[in-house]
Scaffold this active site. Structure first.
Site, PDB file in Angstrom:
ATOM      1  N   ASN A 151      -1.868   6.883  -2.294  1.00  0.00           N
ATOM      2  CA  ASN A 151      -3.112   6.691  -1.557  1.00  0.00           C
ATOM      3  C   ASN A 151      -3.888   5.520  -2.148  1.00  0.00           C
ATOM      4  O   ASN A 151      -5.108   5.573  -2.309  1.00  0.00           O
ATOM      5  CB  ASN A 151      -3.964   7.968  -1.533  1.00  0.00           C
ATOM      6  CG  ASN A 151      -5.081   7.901  -0.529  1.00  0.00           C
ATOM      7  OD1 ASN A 151      -4.989   7.185   0.461  1.00  0.00           O
ATOM      8  ND2 ASN A 151      -6.151   8.623  -0.777  1.00  0.00           N
ATOM      9  N   ASN A 152      -3.172   4.476  -2.480  1.00  0.00           N
ATOM     10  CA  ASN A 152      -3.760   3.294  -3.102  1.00  0.00           C
ATOM     11  C   ASN A 152      -2.797   2.128  -2.936  1.00  0.00           C
ATOM     12  O   ASN A 152      -1.607   2.319  -2.724  1.00  0.00           O
ATOM     13  CB  ASN A 152      -4.010   3.558  -4.586  1.00  0.00           C
ATOM     14  CG  ASN A 152      -5.011   2.608  -5.192  1.00  0.00           C
ATOM     15  OD1 ASN A 152      -5.547   1.732  -4.538  1.00  0.00           O
ATOM     16  ND2 ASN A 152      -5.263   2.797  -6.472  1.00  0.00           N
ATOM     17  N   HIS A 194       0.877  -1.168   0.000  1.00  0.00           N
ATOM     18  CA  HIS A 194       0.000   0.000   0.000  1.00  0.00           C
ATOM     19  C   HIS A 194       0.914   1.217   0.000  1.00  0.00           C
ATOM     20  O   HIS A 194       1.721   1.402   0.900  1.00  0.00           O
ATOM     21  CB  HIS A 194      -0.910   0.036   1.230  1.00  0.00           C
ATOM     22  CG  HIS A 194      -1.833   1.221   1.205  1.00  0.00           C
ATOM     23  ND1 HIS A 194      -3.056   1.172   0.598  1.00  0.00           N
ATOM     24  CD2 HIS A 194      -1.684   2.483   1.665  1.00  0.00           C
ATOM     25  CE1 HIS A 194      -3.642   2.357   0.708  1.00  0.00           C
ATOM     26  NE2 HIS A 194      -2.816   3.177   1.355  1.00  0.00           N
ATOM     27  N   CYS A 195       0.782   2.042  -1.018  1.00  0.00           N
ATOM     28  CA  CYS A 195       1.656   3.199  -1.167  1.00  0.00           C
ATOM     29  C   CYS A 195       0.939   4.460  -0.683  1.00  0.00           C
ATOM     30  O   CYS A 195      -0.044   4.884  -1.303  1.00  0.00           O
ATOM     31  CB  CYS A 195       2.062   3.362  -2.628  1.00  0.00           C
ATOM     32  SG  CYS A 195       3.217   4.721  -2.881  1.00  0.00           S
ATOM     33  N   PRO A 196       1.409   5.062   0.402  1.00  0.00           N
ATOM     34  CA  PRO A 196       0.745   6.276   0.879  1.00  0.00           C
ATOM     35  C   PRO A 196       0.909   7.450  -0.078  1.00  0.00           C
ATOM     36  O   PRO A 196       0.069   8.335  -0.117  1.00  0.00           O
ATOM     37  CB  PRO A 196       1.431   6.551   2.219  1.00  0.00           C
ATOM     38  CG  PRO A 196       2.711   5.819   2.165  1.00  0.00           C
ATOM     39  CD  PRO A 196       2.520   4.654   1.261  1.00  0.00           C
TER      40      PRO A 196
END
Length: 190
Positions: free
Chosen positions: A119-120, A114-116
């Site tokens: 945001n996905n 999950h890549c902040p």
């Protein structure tokens, strides 16, 4: 359109990507307008930044490969698998190589992480756009560092007298570019 609204910190970080890329594009345009760098170099940089932001929005708004809640194993999986797994969070069938994301609250097919900054989640559906974003951003940072080093830090001409505003913009861009280069390099190598 896929949009994760459950993570306000991720939304802030995704907007921060746009702010920093916009700042860098405006700085390069300003440097070109004042004669600090060639116009062609600024156009090339801004084109790369636009490609990076296009990949960012595509990664952020694309379904990463969420497993439908009504998913069932295929006939082949039923016959060949010794054990079919169920997600303990979703209480649904969990296909091979899928993982549950606690932030998105969904199982994602071939989930990488999950890549902040996006945001996905990064999964089967948006991995290509994520890698392109990293490559374009890495290229922007290398191009910027090379261009600024050549035109500002290694300038040996007598005409190398710069306005204080330009010098501060170059210093800030250099710090941002070094950080971006190190971060994207580590992401691309992992």
């Amino acid at each position: 359109i896929w949009l994760n609204q459950a993570d306000p910190a991720g939304t802030i970080m995704a907007v921060l990507v746009w702010v920093l890329m916009g700042y860098s594009a405006l700085t390069m345009t300003f440097l070109a307008k004042t004669g600090g760098i060639p116009n062609l170099a600024a156009m090339l940089y801004n084109s790369l930044a636009a490609l990076a932001l296009t990949c960012h929005i595509k990664t952020s708004l694309t379904d990463p490969g969420a497993v439908p809640t009504a998913a069932v194993p295929t006939q082949e999986q039923r016959l060949t698998a010794q054990k079919l797994s169920m997600c303990s969070q979703c209480q649904t069938f969990k296909p091979p190589f899928s993982h549950h994301c606690r932030i998105c609250n969904r199982c994602i097919s071939r989930m990488d992480h999950h890549c902040p900054w996006m945001n996905n989640c990064v999964g089967a559906g948006n991995l290509k756009h994520f890698l392109l974003f990293l490559i374009y951003t890495w290229t922007c940072s290398v191009f910027c560092l090379t261009l600024l080093a050549w035109n500002y830090f290694f300038c040996a001409d007598d005409g190398c007298i710069f306005q204080i505003v330009l010098l501060q913009l170059v210093r800030i861009m250099s710090i941002l570019s070094i950080g971006t280069f190190l971060f994207t390099s580590s992401m691309l190598m992992n």
